[in-house]
Design a protein around this motif. Sequence first.
Motif, PDB file in Angstrom:
ATOM      1  N   LEU A 184     -58.888  94.025 146.472  1.00  0.00           N
ATOM      2  CA  LEU A 184     -59.603  92.988 147.376  1.00  0.00           C
ATOM      3  C   LEU A 184     -59.418  91.506 147.159  1.00  0.00           C
ATOM      4  N   VAL A 185     -59.187  91.211 145.847  1.00  0.00           N
ATOM      5  CA  VAL A 185     -58.755  89.941 145.742  1.00  0.00           C
ATOM      6  C   VAL A 185     -57.292  89.750 145.948  1.00  0.00           C
ATOM      7  N   ALA A 186     -56.739  90.635 145.525  1.00  0.00           N
ATOM      8  CA  ALA A 186     -55.205  90.519 146.070  1.00  0.00           C
ATOM      9  C   ALA A 186     -55.102  90.107 147.681  1.00  0.00           C
ATOM     10  N   ILE A 187     -55.805  91.202 148.351  1.00  0.00           N
ATOM     11  CA  ILE A 187     -55.763  90.926 149.956  1.00  0.00           C
ATOM     12  C   ILE A 187     -56.248  89.807 150.390  1.00  0.00           C
ATOM     13  N   ASP A 188     -57.110  89.167 149.555  1.00  0.00           N
ATOM     14  CA  ASP A 188     -57.591  87.846 149.972  1.00  0.00           C
ATOM     15  C   ASP A 188     -56.434  86.632 149.797  1.00  0.00           C
ATOM     16  N   ALA A 192     -53.498  89.603 153.426  1.00  0.00           N
ATOM     17  CA  ALA A 192     -53.037  90.985 153.978  1.00  0.00           C
ATOM     18  C   ALA A 192     -54.088  91.431 154.879  1.00  0.00           C
ATOM     19  N   ASN A 193     -53.817  92.430 155.490  1.00  0.00           N
ATOM     20  CA  ASN A 193     -54.828  93.123 156.547  1.00  0.00           C
ATOM     21  C   ASN A 193     -55.538  94.247 155.584  1.00  0.00           C
ATOM     22  N   PRO A 393     -47.112  82.951 147.760  1.00  0.00           N
ATOM     23  CA  PRO A 393     -46.093  82.161 148.565  1.00  0.00           C
ATOM     24  C   PRO A 393     -45.145  82.969 149.252  1.00  0.00           C
ATOM     25  N   LEU A 394     -44.955  84.071 148.684  1.00  0.00           N
ATOM     26  CA  LEU A 394     -43.839  85.111 149.195  1.00  0.00           C
ATOM     27  C   LEU A 394     -44.312  85.910 150.333  1.00  0.00           C
ATOM     28  N   ALA A 395     -45.748  85.896 150.616  1.00  0.00           N
ATOM     29  CA  ALA A 395     -46.188  86.664 151.687  1.00  0.00           C
ATOM     30  C   ALA A 395     -46.022  85.780 153.035  1.00  0.00           C
ATOM     31  N   ALA A 396     -45.675  84.533 152.745  1.00  0.00           N
ATOM     32  CA  ALA A 396     -45.810  83.729 154.080  1.00  0.00           C
ATOM     33  C   ALA A 396     -44.903  84.221 155.325  1.00  0.00           C
ATOM     34  N   ASP A 397     -43.806  84.720 155.040  1.00  0.00           N
ATOM     35  CA  ASP A 397     -42.687  85.174 156.159  1.00  0.00           C
ATOM     36  C   ASP A 397     -42.697  86.646 156.191  1.00  0.00           C
ATOM     37  N   MET A 398     -43.802  87.426 155.692  1.00  0.00           N
ATOM     38  CA  MET A 398     -43.696  88.887 155.684  1.00  0.00           C
ATOM     39  C   MET A 398     -44.367  89.254 156.857  1.00  0.00           C
ATOM     40  N   SER A 399     -44.400  90.352 157.320  1.00  0.00           N
ATOM     41  CA  SER A 399     -44.764  91.124 158.200  1.00  0.00           C
ATOM     42  C   SER A 399     -46.194  91.788 157.747  1.00  0.00           C
ATOM     43  N   THR A 400     -47.216  92.389 158.617  1.00  0.00           N
ATOM     44  CA  THR A 400     -48.228  92.562 158.377  1.00  0.00           C
ATOM     45  C   THR A 400     -48.178  93.983 157.294  1.00  0.00           C
ATOM     46  N   ALA A 401     -47.248  94.794 157.577  1.00  0.00           N
ATOM     47  CA  ALA A 401     -47.112  96.076 156.716  1.00  0.00           C
ATOM     48  C   ALA A 401     -46.491  95.650 155.141  1.00  0.00           C
ATOM     49  N   HIS A 402     -45.578  94.699 155.404  1.00  0.00           N
ATOM     50  CA  HIS A 402     -45.032  94.476 153.988  1.00  0.00           C
ATOM     51  C   HIS A 402     -45.771  93.413 153.151  1.00  0.00           C
ATOM     52  N   ALA A 404     -49.124  94.110 153.190  1.00  0.00           N
ATOM     53  CA  ALA A 404     -49.870  95.238 152.696  1.00  0.00           C
ATOM     54  C   ALA A 404     -49.267  95.722 151.313  1.00  0.00           C
ATOM     55  N   LEU A 405     -47.963  95.947 151.601  1.00  0.00           N
ATOM     56  CA  LEU A 405     -47.211  96.527 150.453  1.00  0.00           C
ATOM     57  C   LEU A 405     -47.172  95.650 149.375  1.00  0.00           C
ATOM     58  N   LEU A 406     -46.978  94.319 149.474  1.00  0.00           N
ATOM     59  CA  LEU A 406     -47.068  93.315 148.604  1.00  0.00           C
ATOM     60  C   LEU A 406     -48.276  93.437 147.774  1.00  0.00           C
ATOM     61  N   VAL A 407     -49.410  93.780 148.281  1.00  0.00           N
ATOM     62  CA  VAL A 407     -50.719  93.739 147.616  1.00  0.00           C
ATOM     63  C   VAL A 407     -50.511  95.102 146.762  1.00  0.00           C
TER      64      VAL A 407
END
Length: 465
Positions: A184-188, A192-193, A393-402, A404-407
């Motif tokens: 949950l913290v990582a999603i925040d 992420a969705n 910061p790496l998530a800024a240009d990622m798609s929704t799925a990616h 989520a995969l980062l989390v």
Amino acid sequence: MTSLSVEMLAADPVAPITSAGHAQLGIAVLAGIAVIVLLITKFRVHAFLALTIGSLALGAIAGAPLDKAITSFTTGLGTTVAGVGVLIALGAILGKLLADSGGADQIVDTILAKAGGRAMPWAMVLIAAVIGLPLFFEVGIVLLIPVVLMVAKRGNYSLMRIGIPALAGLSVMHGLIPPHPGPLVAIDAVGANLGVTLALGIVIAIPTVIIAGPLFSKVAARWVDVQPPEKMIPGRASDDLEKRPSFGASVATILLPVVLMLAKALVDIVVDKPEHGVQRVFDVIGSPLIALLAAVIVGMFTLGRAAGFTKERLSTTVEKSLIPIAGVMLIVGAGGGFKQTLIDSGVGQMVLDISKHWAIPALLLAWLIAVVIRLATGSATVATVSAAGLVAPLAADMSTAHTALLVLAIGAGSLFFSHVNDAGFWLVKEYFGLNVGQTIKTWSVMETIISVVAGGLVLLLSLVI
């Protein structure tokens, strides 16, 4: 909660609280983590205090004014608790209702009555996964290990053959599947969705738990052949109850929040119109707060009332469920404060700048950072919240799925090789009556398998979605 953006969770990345260069920031990060590790391992300081002191040390070494470092820490703590505090509380209430009503026993007994022989390790995975959904890892261990010991004793099974699958089910839930605090913290943190993360987490969790649980348990049982320690086999928690909730009602109550969150994710994909009435309804009922609150309210009837609880006993159960989570809440909050200090000092931007010159995928970088912090601090939750702050910061240009995969990459890395600085290591050692070497050969190796397999599956999925 999933609507929180990276910018809302962090101070303006263009205006860090320090003007330190990359070298100084790198030293500050290492020093801050070293302070946390030394305080937790050497001086046995509580993780909340260690994270607080480590955050201030990081800010000071990075050259930040002390007042700004304090503000960053308290802001991060408040934001994190505001984001996940209610969810942690609701999860604790649901878990307590499940345990005290006998619902957990009912699930265990029903599955065990249908399983036997070679199917038993698979049954233990299923039990751990279902019961582990609303419970913290430590609570899950305390609830499940007595059952593991009784099954091993009653059925004359190898303790590792039964115990490793149960531990794998709990650990995978803890690291990869919301509504556990770490995910949950990582999603925040990365914006992420939640529904997409939950769906992809389940896809990754199933093969991971099979490999690290029933399959590895065959090897672990050959490496360490021990009998259940008699002193650790207690009576059942629900022996004093006149009746218990039914199996169907217990499982349905536990799965209710997961179903609601997955339904929201499905509607988001199918409808994809924010102003559409159906999507707006599911945005509400599928939010983590409403989903867990609904499960708690339903559980008061399907679990509490079904077990014959009076209004007074229901109230007492809820009250007792909240007492043990104070420490968890503070650790999670302090981890968020440490994360915010990292971000406000410019460390997140530094990671982004440096990673641009590395021939390493962002998901692998996130996994590696989580692994390093996990090995250093011994806490999967600290590793998750700290790594999420670093790679946000790496998530800024990622798609929704990616995103989520980062989390999930962070969650997988946070489980790597539990050892002597992890409370879970000692819980498993004492409950199973193992020595340190035996615990490393079983529990620690199992955690590493989970981390590596889940991390590999994250990278594989990133190539196809």
